[in-house]
Design a protein around this motif. Structure first.
Motif, PDB file in Angstrom:
ATOM      1  N   PRO A  41     -27.084  23.970  35.015  1.00  0.00           N
ATOM      2  CA  PRO A  41     -28.462  23.519  35.221  1.00  0.00           C
ATOM      3  C   PRO A  41     -28.764  23.342  36.707  1.00  0.00           C
ATOM      4  CG  PRO A  41     -27.454  22.313  33.412  1.00  0.00           C
ATOM      5  CD  PRO A  41     -26.353  23.119  34.047  1.00  0.00           C
ATOM      6  N   LYS A  42     -29.937  23.815  37.125  1.00  0.00           N
ATOM      7  CA  LYS A  42     -30.367  23.767  38.525  1.00  0.00           C
ATOM      8  C   LYS A  42     -29.474  24.611  39.436  1.00  0.00           C
ATOM      9  CE  LYS A  42     -32.508  19.208  38.103  1.00  0.00           C
ATOM     10  NZ  LYS A  42     -32.612  17.831  38.662  1.00  0.00           N
ATOM     11  N   GLY A  43     -28.690  25.513  38.842  1.00  0.00           N
ATOM     12  CA  GLY A  43     -27.835  26.382  39.638  1.00  0.00           C
ATOM     13  C   GLY A  43     -28.621  27.484  40.331  1.00  0.00           C
ATOM     14  N   ARG A  44     -27.929  28.235  41.143  1.00  0.00           N
ATOM     15  CA  ARG A  44     -28.551  29.305  41.907  1.00  0.00           C
ATOM     16  C   ARG A  44     -27.732  30.593  41.801  1.00  0.00           C
ATOM     17  NH1 ARG A  44     -32.252  26.271  41.933  1.00  0.00           N
ATOM     18  NH2 ARG A  44     -33.584  25.645  43.705  1.00  0.00           N
ATOM     19  N   VAL A  45     -28.440  31.711  41.822  1.00  0.00           N
ATOM     20  CA  VAL A  45     -27.827  33.027  41.968  1.00  0.00           C
ATOM     21  C   VAL A  45     -28.180  33.529  43.358  1.00  0.00           C
ATOM     22  CG1 VAL A  45     -27.754  35.417  41.160  1.00  0.00           C
ATOM     23  CG2 VAL A  45     -27.959  33.541  39.511  1.00  0.00           C
ATOM     24  N   LEU A  46     -27.172  33.890  44.131  1.00  0.00           N
ATOM     25  CA  LEU A  46     -27.384  34.397  45.484  1.00  0.00           C
ATOM     26  C   LEU A  46     -26.998  35.875  45.520  1.00  0.00           C
ATOM     27  CD1 LEU A  46     -25.835  31.523  47.660  1.00  0.00           C
ATOM     28  CD2 LEU A  46     -28.175  31.723  46.766  1.00  0.00           C
ATOM     29  N   VAL A  47     -27.984  36.723  45.699  1.00  0.00           N
ATOM     30  CA  VAL A  47     -27.735  38.150  45.862  1.00  0.00           C
ATOM     31  C   VAL A  47     -27.688  38.435  47.359  1.00  0.00           C
ATOM     32  CG1 VAL A  47     -28.602  40.482  45.468  1.00  0.00           C
ATOM     33  CG2 VAL A  47     -28.845  38.732  43.687  1.00  0.00           C
ATOM     34  N   VAL A  48     -26.540  38.860  47.842  1.00  0.00           N
ATOM     35  CA  VAL A  48     -26.366  39.139  49.270  1.00  0.00           C
ATOM     36  C   VAL A  48     -26.338  40.651  49.438  1.00  0.00           C
ATOM     37  CG1 VAL A  48     -24.973  38.710  51.324  1.00  0.00           C
ATOM     38  CG2 VAL A  48     -25.051  36.998  49.485  1.00  0.00           C
ATOM     39  N   ASP A  49     -27.450  41.184  49.848  1.00  0.00           N
ATOM     40  CA  ASP A  49     -27.621  42.629  50.008  1.00  0.00           C
ATOM     41  C   ASP A  49     -28.618  42.871  51.136  1.00  0.00           C
ATOM     42  OD1 ASP A  49     -26.140  44.467  48.475  1.00  0.00           O
ATOM     43  OD2 ASP A  49     -27.243  43.993  46.649  1.00  0.00           O
ATOM     44  N   ALA A  50     -28.705  44.114  51.570  1.00  0.00           N
ATOM     45  CA  ALA A  50     -29.786  44.484  52.474  1.00  0.00           C
ATOM     46  C   ALA A  50     -31.110  44.398  51.721  1.00  0.00           C
ATOM     47  CB  ALA A  50     -29.574  45.896  52.999  1.00  0.00           C
TER      48      ALA A  50
END
Length: 350
Positions: A274-283
């Motif tokens: 809950p309240k988590g995050r997905v971090l996409v690290v791309d150009a």
């Protein structure tokens, strides 16, 4: 059909334009020259300073005359410099080619110019006319299937990705504030270079390196700074993703088509706290005509894989389809951005 001769009355501007295009057409030779010196380890023999082509050739086991010609070309690209005595030395940029450089790129050069990218790039016209990767026809199977049965090629890829990431891991890891005591899952994290940078930058954070077993075998997390704060998890991110507070996907989504990306992102959402995050690290491809490394990487993805580099609008569409929403895009000192997403309310995506 006869080839027409250039107009003798063409303007000087038109002739300059033609010369520019011809230079562009020959620029691939510079990449070939760069691969040649990386493959033969020439830069490692220049640690003590400039040397003659004959001295370098003897140390590297190559032909002196041809080596001089290669170095002369690369000197025009700012990687080597020739002095008045005909000796060649490394420039500040060229120093990165040494195996013992603070941020070595030799393995990255060998990966980027490996035949798995080089040969399909030569068939780019096929990607235009047929709308698909040329890789399958050249190698008889998709990109990652080829790696699964060819250990040597797989090693080139994973070592190259680790080297390519080395310069960017720490600055990227410092551009987002990871919550205290958060569990960070590095999804498809390879050898763990980025997760290690996150653990170093955020001393209270714990991490999970999630990848295939043969990749995890080469992990680099076992350091004094990260002791007791990480674990390995074997699996396939198309099937599931371990639970966590933050899921990181660094240089992952650009390998895959939109449907495959949505599958991975849905798996992240399902196991996100809950309240988590997905971090996409791309150009993140910017609008306009300015140079951007992501635009070049995009064509490598096009010819060898099924993926692409994406714009902000592209990421928003992927997130919506996966039951996520874009929160913010964080720029970094590198070509990469951190695209932050959170879970939407329960939707049919579940």
């Amino acid at each position: 059909m006869a080839v027409e001769s250039p107009d003798p009355d063409a303007s000087e501007a038109a002739r300059r334009a033609a010369a520019v295009v011809i230079d562009e057409a020959m620029s691939y030779v510079c990449a070939a020259a760069l691969r040649a010196v990386a493959a033969t380890g020439v830069a490692d023999h220049l640690a003590a300073g400039p040397r003659t082509p004959a001295e370098l050739a003897a140390a590297s086991g190559v032909d002196a005359g041809n080596l001089r010609r290669v170095l002369r070309l690369l000197a025009t690209r700012g990687l080597f410099a020739e002095d008045a005595e005909g000796r060649f030395g490394l420039t500040e940029a060229g120093e990165a080619l040494r195996s013992d450089a603070p941020v070595p790129v030799r393995a990255a050069v060998l990966m980027i110019t490996d035949r798995t990218f080089w040969l399909p790039s030569g068939e780019l016209t096929r990607s235009l006319t047929e709308g698909t990767s040329a890789f399958d026809d050249i190698f008889g199977m998709p990109f990652f299937d080829h790696f699964a049965q060819d250990e040597q090629t797989a090693a080139v890829f994973h070592d190259g990705m680790a080297a390519m990431s080395e310069a960017e891991n720490t600055p990227v890891a410092r551009c987002w504030t990871f919550p205290d005591e958060a569990l960070v899952v590095d999804v498809g994290g390879g050898q763990g270079g980025f997760l290690k940078a996150v653990l170093r930058a955020s001393p209270t954070v714990r991490g999970v390196l999630y990848d295939r077993a043969h990749v995890l075998a080469g992990h680099r997390l076992d350091t004094r700074e990260t002791e007791g704060r990480w674990e390995l998890a074997e699996g396939d991110f198309f099937t599931s993703v371990p639970p966590g507070d933050v899921h990181v996907l660094k240089r992952i989504l650009h390998d895959w088509d939109d449907d495959q990306c949505v599958t991975v992102l849905r798996n992240c959402r399902r196991s996100l706290a809950p309240k988590g995050r997905v971090l996409v690290v791309d150009a993140v491809i910017p609008p306009g005509d300015d140079p951007h490394q992501g635009k070049t990487l995009d064509l490598l993805m096009m010819v060898s894989l099924t993926g692409r580099e994406r714009s902000q609008d592209d990421f928003e569409r992927l997130f919506r389809a996966a039951g996520l929403k874009l929160v913010r895009i964080h720029s970094t000192p590198t070509v990469l951005s951190i695209v932050e997403a959170e879970a939407e309310a329960e939707t049919e995506a579940d």
